[in-house]
Write a protein that holds these residues in place. Sequence first.
Motif, PDB file in Angstrom:
ATOM      1  N   GLU A 189       0.836  -1.206   0.000  1.00  0.00           N
ATOM      2  CA  GLU A 189       0.000   0.000   0.000  1.00  0.00           C
ATOM      3  C   GLU A 189       0.869   1.254   0.000  1.00  0.00           C
ATOM      4  OE1 GLU A 189      -2.322   3.199   0.270  1.00  0.00           O
ATOM      5  OE2 GLU A 189      -3.018   1.187  -0.291  1.00  0.00           O
ATOM      6  N   ALA A 190       1.924   1.249   0.775  1.00  0.00           N
ATOM      7  CA  ALA A 190       2.728   2.456   0.974  1.00  0.00           C
ATOM      8  C   ALA A 190       3.654   2.768  -0.184  1.00  0.00           C
ATOM      9  CB  ALA A 190       3.547   2.318   2.259  1.00  0.00           C
ATOM     10  N   ILE A 191       4.059   1.746  -0.952  1.00  0.00           N
ATOM     11  CA  ILE A 191       5.031   2.021  -2.015  1.00  0.00           C
ATOM     12  C   ILE A 191       4.766   1.249  -3.307  1.00  0.00           C
ATOM     13  CG2 ILE A 191       6.721   0.285  -1.225  1.00  0.00           C
ATOM     14  CD1 ILE A 191       8.924   2.372  -1.934  1.00  0.00           C
ATOM     15  N   THR A 192       4.490  -0.061  -3.235  1.00  0.00           N
ATOM     16  CA  THR A 192       4.428  -0.874  -4.449  1.00  0.00           C
ATOM     17  C   THR A 192       3.292  -0.455  -5.368  1.00  0.00           C
ATOM     18  OG1 THR A 192       5.241  -2.731  -3.116  1.00  0.00           O
ATOM     19  CG2 THR A 192       4.483  -3.218  -5.338  1.00  0.00           C
ATOM     20  N   ARG A 193       2.075  -0.406  -4.847  1.00  0.00           N
ATOM     21  CA  ARG A 193       0.932  -0.102  -5.716  1.00  0.00           C
ATOM     22  C   ARG A 193       1.037   1.319  -6.260  1.00  0.00           C
ATOM     23  NH1 ARG A 193      -2.631   4.285  -4.673  1.00  0.00           N
ATOM     24  NH2 ARG A 193      -2.871   4.568  -2.425  1.00  0.00           N
ATOM     25  N   ARG A 194       1.668   2.231  -5.520  1.00  0.00           N
ATOM     26  CA  ARG A 194       1.834   3.615  -5.965  1.00  0.00           C
ATOM     27  C   ARG A 194       2.840   3.705  -7.113  1.00  0.00           C
ATOM     28  NH1 ARG A 194       0.175   7.093  -1.476  1.00  0.00           N
ATOM     29  NH2 ARG A 194      -0.679   5.725   0.133  1.00  0.00           N
ATOM     30  N   CYS A 195       3.961   3.034  -6.950  1.00  0.00           N
ATOM     31  CA  CYS A 195       5.004   3.068  -7.986  1.00  0.00           C
ATOM     32  C   CYS A 195       4.516   2.488  -9.304  1.00  0.00           C
ATOM     33  CB  CYS A 195       6.227   2.303  -7.492  1.00  0.00           C
ATOM     34  SG  CYS A 195       7.563   2.175  -8.693  1.00  0.00           S
TER      35      CYS A 195
END
Length: 393
Positions: free
Chosen positions: A287-293
């Motif tokens: 949630e904090a990094i993977t899906r955003r990137c």
Amino acid sequence: GIEGLRTWAEWYKCPSTPGMNNGHVHTILASQLRKTSNVCYVRTLLPTPDGGTVALDMLKSVLPEGDTCQILPDDDASLPSTASTCDKHFLLLVAGLGGGSEDSYVRSMGAAAVLSGRWQVGVVNMRGCGAAPMTSPRFFSAFRGATDDVRVAIAHVRTLLSADAKVAVIGWSNGATILNNALAEQATTHKDARALYGADAGVTLACPLNMPLASGNLKRWFHSKVYDRAIATSLSTKISEWKQLFTDETGKSKSVPAWEGLGEGKTFVAEEVVLSGTLRTIRSIDEAITRRCFGFATVDDYYANASSDQRLHQVDVPLLLINAADDPIAYLGPAGGKLLLPSDALASNGNLALVLTQEGGHLGWCDAEEPWKRSKWIEEVSLQFLEKALQSS
């Protein structure tokens, strides 16, 4: 076909050690007690289009018992050139989530392949794993970006091979998902240049074929306290080591380039909590990094999109999938209940074969005779399958 494999007559046998017929016990003891061959790698750092770096570790030798694993830089003048053309087929290995070339099961498979005399072997480390340097603000996923990096590694490998040599791949867990997706892509969205970066056959082990199902299973109390926490802690540590790539001069998260496949100029901001190294669930990290990137609106969207079961029908090279019914991480369904398998793909695609063992845990499959050494049956079945597949392709 796979019917002629020598080890097919000897199905996997679980050790008689008390508790090993339990998937949890098998998984934990295998990860803690297994001792396998140590090897010497030569590391080549491959640049990627986004300014990142992929670490490719070429297995040069199997070390004597008692020696420790070595990773040497490829600029060491005392080493033989890794750019010499060789007629042997090449085997590329991809470890599980957060793992790399030094993982025991990876070293063991690589050593078995090299000692057979039939293979050259390399390991591609996902970004930030295997003590590889990070040179851009992007880690990896189970699909987007990670399949690009596998293609970078294969493209490099193909420049080292003779015209007749072929490339096979083996992946474990998240690495298995990445390879399943890459094999599907080379038959569809990336087929035009597959001669440059395609693989000719594959084996994927302990793959969480349905990622939403596997992720939901990790929410169970024991799974969350043991597996999810252990894996997430390792990932959090890796991410925090490279937080400077994601922050400004004040230490605050800044806007950084997203995966280039989303289009030019796309950016994202990682949540600051993920850079602190304190998150203890895989889902919170995603949630904090993977899906955003990688351009997903929610974690659930990411898991649904990356899940490789939906693409298996597209694979057009021989692919053997091996799973254990009692795997608590690559979860397929409840013990004694109906397992969620890619039945339609298996029925419609003659390139696929699924092997399902009753026991084995996650990345276990400990040998009945020597449970804390190599997983002999898995290694022999995998390598024999690939040898036959490449002979017929």
